[in-house]
Design a protein around this motif. Structure first.
Motif, PDB file in Angstrom:
ATOM      1  N   GLU A  96      -6.213   0.696   3.053  1.00  7.75           N
ATOM      2  CA  GLU A  96      -5.683   1.698   2.125  1.00  7.75           C
ATOM      3  C   GLU A  96      -4.387   1.207   1.476  1.00  7.75           C
ATOM      4  OE1 GLU A  96      -7.236   5.859   4.141  1.00  7.75           O
ATOM      5  OE2 GLU A  96      -5.379   4.970   4.900  1.00  7.75           O
ATOM      6  N   ILE A  97      -3.540   0.557   2.261  1.00  6.73           N
ATOM      7  CA  ILE A  97      -2.282   0.025   1.720  1.00  6.73           C
ATOM      8  C   ILE A  97      -2.571  -1.034   0.660  1.00  6.73           C
ATOM      9  CG2 ILE A  97      -0.199  -1.293   2.278  1.00  6.73           C
ATOM     10  CD1 ILE A  97      -0.223   0.129   5.011  1.00  6.73           C
ATOM     11  N   ASN A  98      -3.528  -1.926   0.941  1.00  6.52           N
ATOM     12  CA  ASN A  98      -3.890  -2.965  -0.037  1.00  6.52           C
ATOM     13  C   ASN A  98      -4.438  -2.352  -1.319  1.00  6.52           C
ATOM     14  OD1 ASN A  98      -3.089  -4.954   1.722  1.00  6.52           O
ATOM     15  ND2 ASN A  98      -5.144  -5.260   2.562  1.00  6.52           N
ATOM     16  N   LYS A  99      -5.238  -1.324  -1.183  1.00 13.43           N
ATOM     17  CA  LYS A  99      -5.808  -0.639  -2.349  1.00 13.43           C
ATOM     18  C   LYS A  99      -4.698  -0.019  -3.203  1.00 13.43           C
ATOM     19  CE  LYS A  99      -9.564   2.504  -3.395  1.00 13.43           C
ATOM     20  NZ  LYS A  99     -10.601   3.352  -2.824  1.00 13.43           N
ATOM     21  N   MET A 100      -3.742   0.627  -2.540  1.00 13.78           N
ATOM     22  CA  MET A 100      -2.617   1.244  -3.250  1.00 13.78           C
ATOM     23  C   MET A 100      -1.756   0.190  -3.925  1.00 13.78           C
ATOM     24  SD  MET A 100      -1.272   4.041  -0.559  1.00 13.78           S
ATOM     25  CE  MET A 100      -2.316   5.347   0.044  1.00 13.78           C
TER      26      MET A 100
END
Length: 160
Positions: A96-100
């Motif tokens: 999720e952090i990478n996507k954000m």
């Protein structure tokens, strides 16, 4: 195969809500994130104090932080009290952090907190949205649509 995530979060008690965010931003995707809090911050939130009206989230060094959120000092906290506007770490999965991070860097999107709430297990959570800022014409269209829906409700109630 991974289990699909629920679309709506199980909010038991909403502490703070950023109502302006839905007007100012076009919301693309919503995430649920935990918050790393100190003891007196949890107590302040349980009393229903806290504000995220001017806050935002940022990705730094592979971590997400909630910046400019205000959780006032706990009245009975004495010397163990916390700093009210300190940056707070948000707890998310690496995917999720990478996507954000990718969306914020490439697409020019923003991370906006929508609400702070306590879930069914009593944990403080943040509803975080990946959003794109609206321009003035978009905001006018939103106002027009909202007024029309209100007018429809009145007409249905009168003629119902």
């Amino acid at each position: 195969m991974a289990r699909p995530k629920p679309t709506a979060f199980e909010k038991v008690k909403t502490v703070a809500e950023n109502r302006r965010a839905r007007f100012d931003y076009a919301i693309e995707e919503v995430f649920e994130a935990g918050i790393a809090l100190q003891g007196t911050e949890v107590k302040s939130l349980r009393f229903g104090e806290g504000s995220i009206a001017e806050s935002y989230a940022e990705v730094k060094d592979g971590q997400v932080f909630l910046v400019n959120s205000n959780i006032p000092e706990f009245s009975h906290g004495n010397r163990f009290n916390h700093e009210p506007k300190r940056p707070r770490k948000l707890l998310l999965h690496a995917r999720e952090i990478n996507k954000m991070h990718g969306a914020v860097n490439r697409k020019g999107m923003t991370l906006v907190p929508l609400s702070i709430f306590f879930n069914g297990r009593g944990r403080a959570k943040v509803e975080l949205a990946l959003a794109k800022g609206k321009k003035a014409p978009d905001k006018r269209a939103t106002i027009k649509e909202r007024d029309w829906k209100r007018q429809q409700g009145r007409l249905l109630k009168e003629n119902g």
